[in-house]
Design an enzyme around this catalytic site. Structure first.
Site, mmCIF file in Angstrom:
data_model
loop_
_atom_site.group_PDB
_atom_site.id
_atom_site.type_symbol
_atom_site.label_atom_id
_atom_site.label_comp_id
_atom_site.label_asym_id
_atom_site.label_seq_id
_atom_site.Cartn_x
_atom_site.Cartn_y
_atom_site.Cartn_z
ATOM 1 C CB CYS A 210 -8.941 -11.626 -33.008
ATOM 2 S SG CYS A 210 -8.835 -12.003 -31.266
ATOM 3 C CB THR A 211 -11.150 -9.109 -37.451
ATOM 4 O OG1 THR A 211 -12.210 -10.076 -37.364
ATOM 5 C CG2 THR A 211 -10.878 -8.783 -38.909
#
Lengths: 118, 253
Positions: free
Chosen positions: B1-2
């Site tokens: 994830c970012t």
């Protein structure tokens, strides 16, 4: 064709707005409803896709232990629902009922993060 | 994830994220896709959680998952959560729970409680930083005022670190992937450096949701595990999300 490190970095421009078909649909969750009923409409509509997704997790888990892991899920995770804090146990039971998916598998999906962080 | 929290020169806050999930859960060699990620995309939904006919908060969920990974409480705070891997992982908390030690919070259920009950950025930060949890995590929060942005790095017991926005000293955005921000990410999964570079190239003057969407659409921030991108703005209580796919050539994670 998958790219392996070291990758080529490129900052994209003008990607917004994306194609209309990628936009996600919206639904209302009514918190005034009893927990067991909050998800009924959405869960019924998405039941085939949720079943598909859980089948994928089961297929992965089934690759280990000759299906014994799945048996454990069905046996031990359904009772786990009753240990969860209010209102989550009832919400999960409502989803299981609306989708016709065994409760243990709905619980598995909802505690998957805790399983997965190793 | 970012996850990204960013502030424009006027002090307006934006929060966005890529949700990546499905690593090692079945690689389809024919289509170059992760099997579970493919199955998650069709169940991404935007939810408007209402009480008395009024919005309490909005979120992006996987249908059937009752916890929260991405949400906005209008005029109050924005929230996203990134996975944190640890040897002291959630399975230990899960076993403890089954054995009757139930003082910890489940990640998804704690975040529901925070979105339903917290009435400010500070209150949300306190709840997410201090509760005992079953699994480690990164919580990313954005508020309503200049400087209100934080990455909370959680072990199961406590907050190991809270990194905050500091626009007065040039820290006008925070970007969090799946590694502790005080250590270098592994070279085989460095989404932080390209993400930081694309944010810096964007510049603070261009900070808005379309430009942040560009950053989140740049490889390898966008990768084969990315299921959706969500964009949030707290003052307007705005949330929008898009299913993402990463065209080849694309890194698998």
């Amino acid at each position: 064709q998958a790219q392996v490190p070291p990758f080529t970095e490129k900052c994209e421009h003008g990607m917004y707005p994306p194609k209309a078909e990628s936009k996600v649909a919206s639904y209302v969750i009514n918190l005034d409803l009893p927990p067991a009923e909050r998800w009924t409409s959405l869960a019924k509509e998405k039941a085939p896709q949720i079943r598909d997704m859980i089948a994928e997790i089961k297929a992965f888990a089934g690759a280990f232990g000759n299906g014994s892991i799945i048996a454990l899920v069905d046996k031990y995770l359904a009772p786990l629902a009753d240990t969860l804090p209010y209102p989550f146990a009832d919400e999960l039971k409502g989803i299981a009922k609306a989708t016709d998916i065994p409760l243990g598998e709905v619980v598995l999906f909802n505690v998957f993060y805790e399983f997965f962080t190793v | 994830c970012t996850s990204i929290v960013a502030e424009d020169p006027s002090g307006k806050l934006f929060h966005a994220r890529n949700l990546d999930f499905g690593l090692f859960l079945g690689w389809d060699i024919k289509n170059n896709t992760w099997a579970l990620s493919e199955k998650l995309r069709p169940i991404v939904v935007n939810l408007d959680w209402q009480r008395g006919g009024k919005t309490v908060f909005k979120s992006v969920n996987f249908a059937g998952y009752v916890g929260l990974l991405t949400a906005v409480k209008p005029q109050t705070f924005t929230y996203s959560m990134n996975e944190r891997f640890s040897a002291d992982g959630g399975y230990i908390g899960l076993i403890e729970w089954i054995l009757g030690q139930r003082d910890g919070s489940w990640m998804g259920f704690l975040t529901r409680e925070v979105l339903e009950n917290a009435t400010s950025f500070t209150e949300a930060e306190t709840m997410l930083a201090n509760r005992t949890m079953l699994a480690p995590a990164y919580f990313i929060l954005g508020g309503t005022k200049s400087g209100e942005g934080a990455i909370i790095t959680r072990s199961r017991e406590r907050a190991l670190d809270i990194k905050r926005l500091d626009p007065a000293n040039g820290r006008w955005f925070l970007l969090q992937t799946n590694y502790d921000n005080w250590e270098n990410p592994p070279f085989i999964d460095d989404r932080r450096t390209p993400g930081d570079n694309c944010m810096a190239n964007m510049t603070t003057a261009n900070t808005d949701l379309p430009h942040i969407f560009d950053v989140l659409s740049s490889k390898p921030v966008l990768n084969k595990l990315t299921t959706y991108t969500a964009l949030m703005q707290v003052d307007e209580g705005h949330i929008e999300s898009y299913i993402q796919e990463c065209p080849d050539p694309c890194i698998p994670w």
